[in-house]
Motif scaffolding. Structure first.
Motif, PDB file in Angstrom:
ATOM      1  N   GLN A  23       0.842  -1.199   0.000  1.00 57.49           N
ATOM      2  CA  GLN A  23       0.000   0.000   0.000  1.00 57.49           C
ATOM      3  C   GLN A  23       0.877   1.249   0.000  1.00 57.49           C
ATOM      4  O   GLN A  23       1.735   1.408   0.866  1.00 57.49           O
ATOM      5  CB  GLN A  23      -0.905   0.021   1.244  1.00 57.49           C
ATOM      6  CG  GLN A  23      -1.985  -1.045   1.244  1.00 57.49           C
ATOM      7  CD  GLN A  23      -2.715  -1.096   2.575  1.00 57.49           C
ATOM      8  OE1 GLN A  23      -2.191  -1.602   3.557  1.00 57.49           O
ATOM      9  NE2 GLN A  23      -3.925  -0.560   2.615  1.00 57.49           N
ATOM     10  N   LYS A  25       0.426   5.081   0.590  1.00 57.53           N
ATOM     11  CA  LYS A  25      -0.586   5.999   1.118  1.00 57.53           C
ATOM     12  C   LYS A  25      -0.055   7.414   1.083  1.00 57.53           C
ATOM     13  O   LYS A  25       0.870   7.752   1.836  1.00 57.53           O
ATOM     14  CB  LYS A  25      -0.952   5.600   2.551  1.00 57.53           C
ATOM     15  CG  LYS A  25      -1.656   4.252   2.634  1.00 57.53           C
ATOM     16  CD  LYS A  25      -2.125   3.960   4.050  1.00 57.53           C
ATOM     17  CE  LYS A  25      -3.142   2.813   4.033  1.00 57.53           C
ATOM     18  NZ  LYS A  25      -3.576   2.487   5.408  1.00 57.53           N
ATOM     19  N   ASN A  41      -1.386   7.247  -4.274  1.00 55.60           N
ATOM     20  CA  ASN A  41      -2.025   6.143  -3.548  1.00 55.60           C
ATOM     21  C   ASN A  41      -2.151   4.957  -4.482  1.00 55.60           C
ATOM     22  O   ASN A  41      -2.607   5.102  -5.620  1.00 55.60           O
ATOM     23  CB  ASN A  41      -3.421   6.553  -3.072  1.00 55.60           C
ATOM     24  CG  ASN A  41      -3.352   7.579  -1.967  1.00 55.60           C
ATOM     25  OD1 ASN A  41      -2.983   7.274  -0.845  1.00 55.60           O
ATOM     26  ND2 ASN A  41      -3.678   8.828  -2.301  1.00 55.60           N
ATOM     27  N   ASP A  43      -2.640   0.390  -4.374  1.00 55.36           N
ATOM     28  CA  ASP A  43      -2.668  -0.920  -3.728  1.00 55.36           C
ATOM     29  C   ASP A  43      -2.252  -1.984  -4.735  1.00 55.36           C
ATOM     30  O   ASP A  43      -2.734  -1.991  -5.871  1.00 55.36           O
ATOM     31  CB  ASP A  43      -4.084  -1.267  -3.243  1.00 55.36           C
ATOM     32  CG  ASP A  43      -4.527  -0.407  -2.065  1.00 55.36           C
ATOM     33  OD1 ASP A  43      -3.656   0.251  -1.467  1.00 55.36           O
ATOM     34  OD2 ASP A  43      -5.737  -0.397  -1.761  1.00 55.36           O
TER      35      ASP A  43
END
Length: 383
Positions: A23, A25, A41, A43
């Motif tokens: 991840q 962030k 961002n 994933d």
């Protein structure tokens, strides 16, 4: 361009229950006043083959180096398996990186190159040989175990580097332009080998490449990057068929781009006025378009038919003359000039040798396509 059928079932990014392996962030990376990665961002899920794609300087290598631990984020957090990576030095991460140069030790045999990292790990000596054999079998180099790197080919050296990177069973393998040094034919073979090895080991692969075809072939998902931002993250099929911006449409594959003013016809249908004396183009918009909006119509050459006679059953039919022909064996790409001076590319498969009269330079032809063949993009979308 098609991707293997296994992707139809493997789509952890669509499952809200799945926890990502990686991840990012709100990650920003600055070098002095230059922002290489801009509040990003992202994933990435376990067992993905994830491609970072973009032109030189878009930030893809910086992103990878941050995952490896060679660079740290200026702002934001990078998590691996839920753990913040910032305090973890590169050699303590469950991450391995395969470099473009392969970085093999010339004086060590193939087997010793693969064993190198294992000998420095806490793996019991008695298990190392078995693991090396297993890795050499995986990359089909058992017969070459005792050779030195200079005694094997470039493609084989590439596989030694891969075996060495995978020997310690990392959770994540980073590949930096891994096929950059190989010639075209070998690259294509190696792409399929990479996919095969990734599937067999179940390791998560993140590959950095500027070669669209490579990204589209190997990846479960592709992140198209531009100036430190993610422009679109999607499956290869969606990126090709449903680009979210002119940038992505233009970056992946071959495309015709026409700009004009839209008027709404309801039901997602849009009419685009784009050139004096040319019939308006009927297209389908992904998002609602206001009347009079300036839009871009993008259509792939293979979706444009080229014929001698006018075709009446398609929403769009445009007259022009053949300006240029690129013959690519199984397909020909025709560059057709319209009275307005625009040039549109159409592609036709050469599936019959002589039965169909082929077009030559200066021939008058008709181009036709349906109202769903192209995609209408508002200039403000994602660009």
């Amino acid at each position: 361009m098609a991707h293997s059928s296994s992707t139809s079932t493997f789509a952890p990014w669509e499952d809200s229950e799945q926890k990502p392996l990686i991840q990012f962030k709100n990650v920003t990376k600055r070098f002095g006043s230059f922002t290489a990665i801009d509040n990003l961002n992202l994933d990435i899920f376990e067992q993905e083959f994830f491609a970072l794609l973009g032109p030189s300087g878009c930030g893809k290598t910086t992103l990878m180096r941050m995952l490896a631990g060679f660079e740290s984020a200026t702002e934001g957090t990078i998590l691996l398996d839920g753990q913040d990576m910032a305090p973890v030095p590169p050699n303590k991460r469950a991450v391995n990186m395969m470099f473009q140069s392969y970085a093999l030790f010339p004086h060590l045999t193939v087997a010793d190159n693969v064993a190198f990292g294992l000998k420095r790990s806490d793996m019991p000596k008695s298990e190392i040989e078995g693991r090396v054999d297993e890795m050499l079998r995986l990359v089909r180099l058992e017969k070459f175990a005792t050779r030195k790197p200079h005694q094997i080919s470039g493609g084989q050296r590439q596989r030694v580097a891969l075996a060495r990177s995978l020997a310690k069973a990392p959770k994540l393998l980073l590949l930096d332009e891994p096929l950059g040094a190989l010639d075209k034919k070998l690259r294509q073979d190696t792409q399929f080998e990479l996919m095969d090895i990734q599937e067999k080991t179940g390791t998560t692969f993140v590959i950095v490449t500027h070669d669209q075809e490579e990204a589209m072939t190997v990846a479960s998902r592709v992140a198209v990057m531009d100036e430190g931002r993610l422009v679109q993250v999607d499956t290869p099929a969606r990126i090709y068929e449903n680009p979210n911006s002119v940038y992505v449409a233009d970056f992946i594959g071959d495309v015709n781009i026409i700009e004009g003013n839209a008027s709404n016809k309801g039901d997602g249908l849009v009419e685009i006025n784009w050139a004096e004396g040319q019939p308006a183009i009927q297209g389908t918009a992904t998002n609602a378009v206001q009347d009079g909006t300036r839009v871009t119509f993008a259509i792939r050459p293979e979706k444009v038919s080229i014929t001698q006679e006018r075709v009446s059953d398609k929403a769009n039919c445009i007259e022009g003359k053949v300006l240029d022909i690129a013959y690519l064996g199984n397909i020909s790409t025709y560059h057709v000039e319209l009275p307005s001076g625009h040039v549109i590319k159409a592609q036709a498969a050469n599936n019959r040798r002589l039965a169909r009269r082929s077009f030559t330079w200066e021939d008058a032809v008709w181009l036709s396509f349906t109202d769903t063949a192209g995609i209408v993009l508002s200039d403000n979308a994602g660009g």
